[in-house]
Design a protein around this motif. Sequence first.
Motif, PDB file in Angstrom:
ATOM      1  N   GLU A  10      -7.047  -5.006   4.607  1.00 19.30           N
ATOM      2  CA  GLU A  10      -8.233  -4.873   3.763  1.00 19.30           C
ATOM      3  C   GLU A  10      -7.909  -5.283   2.326  1.00 19.30           C
ATOM      4  O   GLU A  10      -8.679  -6.003   1.680  1.00 19.30           O
ATOM      5  CB  GLU A  10      -8.747  -3.439   3.793  1.00 19.30           C
ATOM      6  N   LYS A  11      -6.749  -4.852   1.847  1.00 22.31           N
ATOM      7  CA  LYS A  11      -6.347  -5.172   0.482  1.00 22.31           C
ATOM      8  C   LYS A  11      -6.084  -6.676   0.335  1.00 22.31           C
ATOM      9  O   LYS A  11      -6.434  -7.290  -0.675  1.00 22.31           O
ATOM     10  CB  LYS A  11      -5.100  -4.366   0.120  1.00 22.31           C
ATOM     11  N   ARG A  36     -12.107   6.888   3.508  1.00 20.99           N
ATOM     12  CA  ARG A  36     -13.222   6.005   3.155  1.00 20.99           C
ATOM     13  C   ARG A  36     -13.859   5.396   4.397  1.00 20.99           C
ATOM     14  O   ARG A  36     -15.084   5.350   4.527  1.00 20.99           O
ATOM     15  CB  ARG A  36     -12.735   4.899   2.219  1.00 20.99           C
ATOM     16  N   VAL A  37     -13.025   4.921   5.321  1.00 18.64           N
ATOM     17  CA  VAL A  37     -13.536   4.244   6.516  1.00 18.64           C
ATOM     18  C   VAL A  37     -14.068   5.253   7.530  1.00 18.64           C
ATOM     19  O   VAL A  37     -15.063   5.005   8.206  1.00 18.64           O
ATOM     20  CB  VAL A  37     -12.427   3.366   7.145  1.00 18.64           C
ATOM     21  N   ALA A  60      -5.033  -0.984   6.384  1.00 19.10           N
ATOM     22  CA  ALA A  60      -5.281  -0.826   4.943  1.00 19.10           C
ATOM     23  C   ALA A  60      -4.728  -2.017   4.171  1.00 19.10           C
ATOM     24  O   ALA A  60      -5.350  -2.505   3.210  1.00 19.10           O
ATOM     25  CB  ALA A  60      -4.638   0.472   4.450  1.00 19.10           C
ATOM     26  N   GLU A 103      -2.740   5.588  -0.612  1.00 10.83           N
ATOM     27  CA  GLU A 103      -3.772   4.583  -0.354  1.00 10.83           C
ATOM     28  C   GLU A 103      -4.122   4.529   1.125  1.00 10.83           C
ATOM     29  O   GLU A 103      -5.275   4.289   1.486  1.00 10.83           O
ATOM     30  CB  GLU A 103      -3.287   3.214  -0.823  1.00 10.83           C
ATOM     31  N   VAL A 104      -3.137   4.763   1.989  1.00 13.41           N
ATOM     32  CA  VAL A 104      -3.397   4.801   3.430  1.00 13.41           C
ATOM     33  C   VAL A 104      -4.330   5.955   3.766  1.00 13.41           C
ATOM     34  O   VAL A 104      -5.309   5.804   4.520  1.00 13.41           O
ATOM     35  CB  VAL A 104      -2.075   4.919   4.229  1.00 13.41           C
ATOM     36  N   VAL A 137       0.846  -1.195   0.000  1.00 16.68           N
ATOM     37  CA  VAL A 137       0.000   0.000   0.000  1.00 16.68           C
ATOM     38  C   VAL A 137       0.879   1.243   0.000  1.00 16.68           C
ATOM     39  O   VAL A 137       1.926   1.279   0.661  1.00 16.68           O
ATOM     40  CB  VAL A 137      -0.959   0.037   1.216  1.00 16.68           C
ATOM     41  N   PHE A 174      -7.759   5.232   2.590  1.00 16.44           N
ATOM     42  CA  PHE A 174      -8.395   4.269   3.491  1.00 16.44           C
ATOM     43  C   PHE A 174      -9.045   4.987   4.665  1.00 16.44           C
ATOM     44  O   PHE A 174     -10.191   4.702   5.034  1.00 16.44           O
ATOM     45  CB  PHE A 174      -7.353   3.257   3.976  1.00 16.44           C
TER      46      PHE A 174
END
Length: 448
Positions: free
Chosen positions: A411-412, A162-163, A408, A155-156, A151, A159
Amino acid sequence: MTRPFLFCILFIISFLSAKTQTQIDGIIAWIGKEIILQSDLEKAYSEYTASFAVQDDDDYERCLVLEHLVFTKLMLHQADVDSIVITDQLVEEALNRQMNRYIQYVGGDARIIEKHFGKSIAEIKNDMRPIVRDQMHVEEVQEKIAANISVTPSEVKAFVNRVGVDSMPMVPATYEFGHILKTPPVSEAEISEIKARLEGYRERVLRGESKFATLATLYSDDPGSATKGGRLGFMERGVLYPEFEAIAFNLRSGEISNVVKTRAGYHIIQLHERRGDAIDISHILIQPKPSAEEQVRVIEYLDSVRQVILNQKMDFSEAALQFSEDPNKLSGGWVINPYTLSTKFDQESLDQATFATLNKLIQGEYSTPVLFINDDGVTSYRLLFLKSKVASHRANLVEDYDVIKNAAMEEKKTKAIEKWILNKVKTTSIKIHDNYKHCDFVTRWEIN
């Protein structure tokens, strides 16, 4: 304790219980050559409901447990296809780490676990060994699936956005600490007296005056086996101390060894039976104990070291290098968490006595000398230095970037494994009993 770790414990416990299952019951799932019995599901579900306080017989929760079982069997099937080999040494190391964590979870007293299962720690480990091997096979397959996943910082951040900040994981209170450790010497007179006692016990058994089991119950310092007459049960190579095994595996049935020295103390060993590569043995352990005078000397010595540090004549790392008897003093005296290989500990990864001491300290403060008994039962004393203490809090990017990055990443990885499952199901013979075809995972994984 986190939900995933409890999930791990409950399935290990359920499979341990299944070891005694003799009833033939219905098969509810086939995954390649692997099967799941109705009794497997019932035991796993029972442990799950007990662990997560599920009040009623919940169909959704039962399907969730079955999903985990099917997932595990699918991974084991793939491990067989890929010819993944887990060595005995790796299994033993993982088993010891897991057992130590369970013991710490119940407060550091192995007898609680032994009482629950009605078995010695050695017997429980024997039952757990194939389960841990399967667990490691599953982890190896998962690692292969997620081997190339990473990641990026962007992307972190995505994340978190989004969360949501309020949904970030809670980070438990953590401690970083160092210690200066010193072990009181044991006199030669004490060691000679211990050897003489053990030799005396051996002679009494050989002359028929006493039974080995009786003497072990009365005099052995091994709490796990003493209540069972010193019985360790069937053991394979690689489980016990090397010096212990070197003697035990060369005994004849009924023979009692001379005195054997290990890190834990001094033993005599009796071999009951040899079965393949395993031996059924008992032992009597006596641990050398330093005199009260030697213990007082060590306490006074550590007190003087503490004063040197407090008077700023030497900083902690210098004092650890010069005065500590712990090999970790070469890295500044900082204590390493064996589960994470970092310097941070939460309450679950600390024994109760150490946690109680650290919890009373202020960051940057030194304890007075405190008693420390290691895993081998050796008595020492140490000064504890609390380097840092971070209260429990919700993870944030400033203080806990690595925690959020790991979340993250997980999750990926989960998405990658789900994708792998969808592809694998198409090429693997999987059958689910009609009673469970309504479960969500059957549709989600497109199991015919």
